[in-house]
Design a protein around this motif. Structure first.
Motif, PDB file in Angstrom:
ATOM      1  N   ALA A   1       4.179  13.761   1.054  1.00  0.00           N
ATOM      2  CA  ALA A   1       4.975  12.616   1.489  1.00  0.00           C
ATOM      3  C   ALA A   1       4.275  11.365   0.984  1.00  0.00           C
ATOM      4  O   ALA A   1       3.068  11.192   1.184  1.00  0.00           O
ATOM      5  CB  ALA A   1       5.095  12.582   3.005  1.00  0.00           C
ATOM      6  N   GLN A   2       5.008  10.525   0.296  1.00  0.00           N
ATOM      7  CA  GLN A   2       4.480   9.236  -0.147  1.00  0.00           C
ATOM      8  C   GLN A   2       5.039   8.164   0.791  1.00  0.00           C
ATOM      9  O   GLN A   2       6.245   7.906   0.804  1.00  0.00           O
ATOM     10  CB  GLN A   2       4.905   8.945  -1.588  1.00  0.00           C
ATOM     11  CG  GLN A   2       4.544   7.541  -2.069  1.00  0.00           C
ATOM     12  CD  GLN A   2       5.153   7.213  -3.415  1.00  0.00           C
ATOM     13  OE1 GLN A   2       4.583   7.503  -4.457  1.00  0.00           O
ATOM     14  NE2 GLN A   2       6.343   6.594  -3.394  1.00  0.00           N
TER      15      GLN A   2
ATOM     16  N   ASP B   1       0.824  -1.219   0.000  1.00  0.00           N
ATOM     17  CA  ASP B   1       0.000   0.000   0.000  1.00  0.00           C
ATOM     18  C   ASP B   1       0.851   1.260   0.000  1.00  0.00           C
ATOM     19  O   ASP B   1       1.989   1.283   0.510  1.00  0.00           O
ATOM     20  CB  ASP B   1      -0.901   0.045   1.235  1.00  0.00           C
ATOM     21  CG  ASP B   1      -2.154  -0.808   1.092  1.00  0.00           C
ATOM     22  OD1 ASP B   1      -2.356  -1.385   0.008  1.00  0.00           O
ATOM     23  OD2 ASP B   1      -2.914  -0.896   2.079  1.00  0.00           O
ATOM     24  N   LEU B   2       0.286   2.321  -0.576  1.00  0.00           N
ATOM     25  CA  LEU B   2       0.852   3.664  -0.497  1.00  0.00           C
ATOM     26  C   LEU B   2      -0.109   4.549   0.278  1.00  0.00           C
ATOM     27  O   LEU B   2      -1.320   4.339   0.278  1.00  0.00           O
ATOM     28  CB  LEU B   2       1.044   4.267  -1.892  1.00  0.00           C
ATOM     29  CG  LEU B   2       2.033   3.604  -2.842  1.00  0.00           C
ATOM     30  CD1 LEU B   2       2.046   4.362  -4.177  1.00  0.00           C
ATOM     31  CD2 LEU B   2       3.431   3.572  -2.243  1.00  0.00           C
ATOM     32  N   ALA B   3       0.442   5.574   0.919  1.00  0.00           N
ATOM     33  CA  ALA B   3      -0.383   6.594   1.581  1.00  0.00           C
ATOM     34  C   ALA B   3       0.237   7.950   1.280  1.00  0.00           C
ATOM     35  O   ALA B   3       1.386   8.216   1.653  1.00  0.00           O
ATOM     36  CB  ALA B   3      -0.442   6.355   3.087  1.00  0.00           C
ATOM     37  N   PHE B   4      -0.508   8.799   0.561  1.00  0.00           N
ATOM     38  CA  PHE B   4      -0.045  10.152   0.265  1.00  0.00           C
ATOM     39  C   PHE B   4      -0.606  11.113   1.309  1.00  0.00           C
ATOM     40  O   PHE B   4      -1.783  11.032   1.667  1.00  0.00           O
ATOM     41  CB  PHE B   4      -0.527  10.610  -1.116  1.00  0.00           C
ATOM     42  CG  PHE B   4       0.153   9.919  -2.265  1.00  0.00           C
ATOM     43  CD1 PHE B   4       1.414  10.318  -2.690  1.00  0.00           C
ATOM     44  CD2 PHE B   4      -0.468   8.882  -2.933  1.00  0.00           C
ATOM     45  CE1 PHE B   4       2.036   9.688  -3.754  1.00  0.00           C
ATOM     46  CE2 PHE B   4       0.146   8.247  -4.000  1.00  0.00           C
ATOM     47  CZ  PHE B   4       1.401   8.648  -4.414  1.00  0.00           C
ATOM     48  N   ARG B   5       0.223  12.046   1.743  1.00  0.00           N
ATOM     49  CA  ARG B   5      -0.238  13.070   2.669  1.00  0.00           C
ATOM     50  C   ARG B   5       0.334  14.424   2.241  1.00  0.00           C
ATOM     51  O   ARG B   5       1.534  14.539   1.941  1.00  0.00           O
ATOM     52  CB  ARG B   5       0.182  12.763   4.116  1.00  0.00           C
ATOM     53  CG  ARG B   5      -0.486  11.531   4.721  1.00  0.00           C
ATOM     54  CD  ARG B   5      -1.985  11.705   4.844  1.00  0.00           C
ATOM     55  NE  ARG B   5      -2.647  10.547   5.450  1.00  0.00           N
ATOM     56  CZ  ARG B   5      -3.133   9.509   4.781  1.00  0.00           C
ATOM     57  NH1 ARG B   5      -2.984   9.448   3.458  1.00  0.00           N
ATOM     58  NH2 ARG B   5      -3.737   8.520   5.417  1.00  0.00           N
ATOM     59  N   GLY B   6      -0.531  15.444   2.202  1.00  0.00           N
ATOM     60  CA  GLY B   6      -0.092  16.789   1.852  1.00  0.00           C
ATOM     61  C   GLY B   6       0.636  17.450   2.997  1.00  0.00           C
ATOM     62  O   GLY B   6       0.296  17.260   4.163  1.00  0.00           O
ATOM     63  N   LEU B   7       1.665  18.224   2.658  1.00  0.00           N
ATOM     64  CA  LEU B   7       2.506  18.891   3.668  1.00  0.00           C
ATOM     65  C   LEU B   7       2.798  20.318   3.223  1.00  0.00           C
ATOM     66  O   LEU B   7       3.941  20.681   2.969  1.00  0.00           O
ATOM     67  CB  LEU B   7       3.826  18.130   3.855  1.00  0.00           C
ATOM     68  CG  LEU B   7       3.721  16.691   4.330  1.00  0.00           C
ATOM     69  CD1 LEU B   7       5.042  15.968   4.141  1.00  0.00           C
ATOM     70  CD2 LEU B   7       3.299  16.658   5.792  1.00  0.00           C
ATOM     71  N   THR B   8       1.767  21.131   3.121  1.00  0.00           N
ATOM     72  CA  THR B   8       1.973  22.508   2.689  1.00  0.00           C
ATOM     73  C   THR B   8       2.733  23.298   3.749  1.00  0.00           C
ATOM     74  O   THR B   8       2.329  23.342   4.909  1.00  0.00           O
ATOM     75  CB  THR B   8       0.625  23.201   2.409  1.00  0.00           C
ATOM     76  OG1 THR B   8      -0.059  22.473   1.397  1.00  0.00           O
ATOM     77  CG2 THR B   8       0.840  24.634   1.949  1.00  0.00           C
TER      78      THR B   8
END
Length: 237
Positions: free
Chosen positions: A204-205, A59-66
């Motif tokens: 971040a992936q 699995d992958l999990a993308f999360r935004g980090l502005t």
């Protein structure tokens, strides 16, 4: 003493007095140069908390980090780099797996998502525009350009890979991971810093390797991803 000698002494004393007055009576003028010295500030805002749950191997999990660098004088233009790190998780925040299935062979010893050989891995990337991230449960992409970032995440601009995939544990307790303006595809100022008002559209992936086995079942990890503003070197002002 004759009257002539007395007069001569009096004239001499008067002449000396005039000389003394001349020493202190020169023309003078005063000008004041005002000086204002201001110390800048280092500040970044907007980094998000991260929650990931129920990952399976592969699995992958993308999360935004502005990350927003302030648009004000002497703040953003003092930052030469952004340092990324993960503090050592607190006791109880890194829970090793408790396998529920023997599988083929004996029950494996539980492994950590942080320190295990097949623990979480992370890739950091930024976009000159906005990101569009896949919904939970969406199919994975194919990584056509082989940059390490799955194509299920798309960017409305130019993608910069700030950090190629590494084990999350490599970020723990280290100051080695610093990224300057060029790493984000940004032209630095004359002193090599981020321009004021810069917005870093980062993601971040996170990836749980497909090779992760039953040892990782029910493992959990709570951690912080820390962004630090690093001041530029001194320059003449």
């Amino acid at each position: 003493m004759s009257s002539r000698k007395v007069l001569g002494i009096a004239i001499l004393l008067f002449a000396l007095t005039l000389v003394g007055m001349g020493i202190y009576a020169a023309f003078t003028d005063t000008e004041t140069a005002g000086v204002v010295a201001e110390a800048g500030a280092l500040d970044i805002t907007g980094a998000n908390d991260i929650t990931i749950s129920n990952m399976a191997p592969g699995d992958l999990a993308f999360r935004g980090l502005t990350v927003q660098i302030p648009d004000s004088d002497n703040e953003g233009d003092l930052i030469r780099a952004i340092r990324v790190s993960v503090p050592q998780p607190a006791v109880g925040d890194d829970v090793v797996g408790t396998p529920t299935d023997v599988g083929e062979g004996s029950v494996p010893v539980g492994a950590s998502l942080l320190t295990g050989a097949q623990g979480l891995r992370v890739t950091l990337a930024s976009c000159s525009g906005a990101w569009t991230l896949p919904a939970a449960g969406a199919a994975l992409g194919s990584d056509v350009n082989a940059d390490g970032l799955d194509d299920s995440a798309s960017c409305a601009g130019t993608i910069s890979i700030n950090q190629a995939e590494i084990a999350l544990n490599d970020l723990v307790g280290t100051g080695d991971f610093e990224y300057g303006p060029p790493d984000y595809g940004i032209t630095p100022t004359g002193t090599g810093t981020f321009p004021d008002g810069t917005t870093l559209n980062m993601i971040a992936q996170f990836r749980l390797p497909a090779a992760a086995d039953n040892a990782y079942e029910n493992a959990s990890l709570t951690f912080d991803l820390v962004f630090e503003a690093i001041q530029r070197a001194g320059v003449n002002r």
